[in-house]
Design an enzyme around this catalytic site. Structure first.
Site, PDB file in Angstrom:
ATOM      1  N   MET A  34       7.198  60.190  48.785  1.00 16.10           N
ATOM      2  CA  MET A  34       8.099  59.042  48.917  1.00 16.10           C
ATOM      3  C   MET A  34       7.383  57.932  49.694  1.00 16.10           C
ATOM      4  O   MET A  34       8.020  57.006  50.207  1.00 16.10           O
ATOM      5  CB  MET A  34       9.400  59.443  49.611  1.00 16.10           C
ATOM      6  N   HIS A  38       0.848  59.449  55.368  1.00 21.53           N
ATOM      7  CA  HIS A  38       0.191  59.858  56.605  1.00 21.53           C
ATOM      8  C   HIS A  38      -0.759  60.998  56.269  1.00 21.53           C
ATOM      9  O   HIS A  38      -0.887  61.373  55.092  1.00 21.53           O
ATOM     10  CB  HIS A  38       1.222  60.260  57.667  1.00 21.53           C
ATOM     11  N   HIS A  41       0.209  63.788  53.815  1.00 21.76           N
ATOM     12  CA  HIS A  41       0.071  63.500  52.374  1.00 21.76           C
ATOM     13  C   HIS A  41      -1.396  63.564  51.957  1.00 21.76           C
ATOM     14  O   HIS A  41      -1.731  64.041  50.872  1.00 21.76           O
ATOM     15  CB  HIS A  41       0.583  62.086  52.054  1.00 21.76           C
ATOM     16  N   GLN A  65      18.248  61.892  46.331  1.00 20.50           N
ATOM     17  CA  GLN A  65      18.214  62.943  47.348  1.00 20.50           C
ATOM     18  C   GLN A  65      18.731  62.479  48.710  1.00 20.50           C
ATOM     19  O   GLN A  65      18.649  63.229  49.687  1.00 20.50           O
ATOM     20  CB  GLN A  65      16.811  63.544  47.449  1.00 20.50           C
ATOM     21  N   LYS A 153       5.744  71.533  55.794  1.00 27.17           N
ATOM     22  CA  LYS A 153       6.742  71.000  56.731  1.00 27.17           C
ATOM     23  C   LYS A 153       8.133  71.036  56.088  1.00 27.17           C
ATOM     24  O   LYS A 153       9.114  71.362  56.720  1.00 27.17           O
ATOM     25  CB  LYS A 153       6.420  69.576  57.176  1.00 27.17           C
ATOM     26  N   GLN A 157      12.402  72.894  50.937  1.00 27.71           N
ATOM     27  CA  GLN A 157      12.154  72.207  49.659  1.00 27.71           C
ATOM     28  C   GLN A 157      11.138  73.003  48.832  1.00 27.71           C
ATOM     29  O   GLN A 157      11.328  73.228  47.633  1.00 27.71           O
ATOM     30  CB  GLN A 157      11.618  70.797  49.960  1.00 27.71           C
ATOM     31  N   SER A 190       6.765  60.703  57.860  1.00 29.91           N
ATOM     32  CA  SER A 190       6.982  59.257  57.695  1.00 29.91           C
ATOM     33  C   SER A 190       8.091  58.790  58.621  1.00 29.91           C
ATOM     34  O   SER A 190       8.148  57.632  59.018  1.00 29.91           O
ATOM     35  CB  SER A 190       7.372  58.949  56.245  1.00 29.91           C
TER      36      SER A 190
HETATM   37  O1  PAF Z   1       8.868  65.675  49.950  1.00 27.80           O
HETATM   38  C1  PAF Z   1       9.111  64.544  49.486  1.00 27.80           C
HETATM   39  O2  PAF Z   1       8.527  63.529  49.878  1.00 27.80           O
HETATM   40  C2  PAF Z   1      10.181  64.393  48.422  1.00 27.80           C
HETATM   41  O3  PAF Z   1      11.260  65.230  48.672  1.00 27.80           O
HETATM   42  C3  PAF Z   1       9.638  64.580  46.991  1.00 27.80           C
HETATM   43  C4  PAF Z   1       9.117  65.977  46.771  1.00 27.80           C
HETATM   44  C5  PAF Z   1       8.545  63.571  46.731  1.00 27.80           C
HETATM   45  C6  PAF Z   1      10.772  64.331  45.992  1.00 27.80           C
HETATM   46  O4  PAF Z   1      11.304  63.060  46.116  1.00 27.80           O
END
Ligand code: PAF
Length: 286
Positions: A34, A38, A41, A65, A153, A157, A190
């Protein structure tokens, strides 16, 4: 010499470019994000570069989300800074779709994750993981990656996405990447920019408390006591309020009942303008 980064904003253009790569037998690694990039990523990108010929990163702040009253508007955005960082990290293709490109219509079909999504963050963010699965499936179908990279982290998810991919034969391999931390232990996020100066000083307490919980876990202390001790350590040392501290099996996210396998000790802490999460995955072969 760094290869040039290609910025693509539309789905047909991305599909055309990737079809071309695939017909040249290139493997594709995918890093969905998203934005407001940092080092967490960039660790995903580094792993993807190791394992694939082409690295695609998406940046899309996924409205689906975020719940009502959550930080969709306040979520930090920095397209120029992100483009620079993605270039430096060696991303080949940066996919930057607008809202209307990703969600031009809504036929009302929903993906409903199971009980994994009602624990931890799911309890206070109803619908959050439906929205994550929605965008992730769309992105997987668009990019058709060989491998897809997710940070530990966001362990819940990751657990839900792994389960979804396994149970629905989604054709990509999910790769787990370790959390990257600041020197004082705070997990890179972020959302850290939305901490006040004082909150930023306090925030490493979260990691410290989880480490304490991990020690207790290995001493054989019961789940309830560990959760209490971790929560107390956080509240005694920081102005944030606890959303949850939870010890569960991983990746099933069912109550932890001992035995072998992995367990997760996870917490979420609410600060004035933001909510931080962190976790430790512990091996339970004791
Ligand atoms: O982890 C994230 O930044 C978000 O949840 C993702 C996986 C990009 C989905 O929008």
């Amino acid at each position: 010499v760094k290869a040039e980064l290609k910025i693509i904003r539309t789905i047909p253009e991305l599909q055309r470019v990737l079809n071309d790569k695939r017909s040249n037998h290139k493997t594709i690694g995918f890093v969905p994000t998203m934005g407001f990039l940092h080092q967490g990523h960039l660790a995903l990108v580094a792993k993807a570069k190791e394992q694939n010929d082409i690295v695609v990163m998406s940046i899309f702040v996924n409205s689906a989300q975020f719940g009502p009253g959550e930080d969709y508007e306040a979520y930090p955005r920095d397209e120029d800074g992100d483009t620079e960082k993605a270039t430096q990290a060696g991303v080949d293709i940066l996919f930057l779709p607008e809202q209307g490109e990703m969600y031009p219509q809504d036929g009302g079909i929903r993906i409903l994750p199971g009980s994994q999504a009602t624990e931890l963050c799911g309890a206070s963010r109803p619908g959050h993981f439906d929205g994550v699965l929605k965008v992730v499936l769309k992105l997987f179908n668009i990019v058709k990656p060989d491998h897809s990279y997710f940070g530990m982290k966001d362990a819940q998810q990751l657990a839900i996405i792994e389960t979804f991919v396994r149970d629905f034969n989604v054709n990509t391999e999910i790769v787990r990447v370790q959390t990257v931390r600041e020197e004082d232990g705070l997990a890179k996020s972020s959302r850290n920019v939305n901490l006040s100066e004082n909150e930023r000083i306090e925030a490493p307490i979260i990691r410290e408390a989880l480490k304490k919980g991990e020690r207790l876990f290995h001493e054989g202390i019961t789940t309830t006591i560990i959760e209490q001790q971790v929560a107390e350590h956080i509240t005694a040392n920081c102005s944030g309020t606890i959303d949850y501290v939870s010890l569960l099996s991983y990746p099933a996210l069912t109550p932890y009942e001992g035995g072998t396998g992995e367990a997760i000790l996870a917490c979420a802490v609410l600060f004035q303008k933001t909510r931080l999460i962190d976790n430790i995955i512990m091996s339970t072969g004791r």
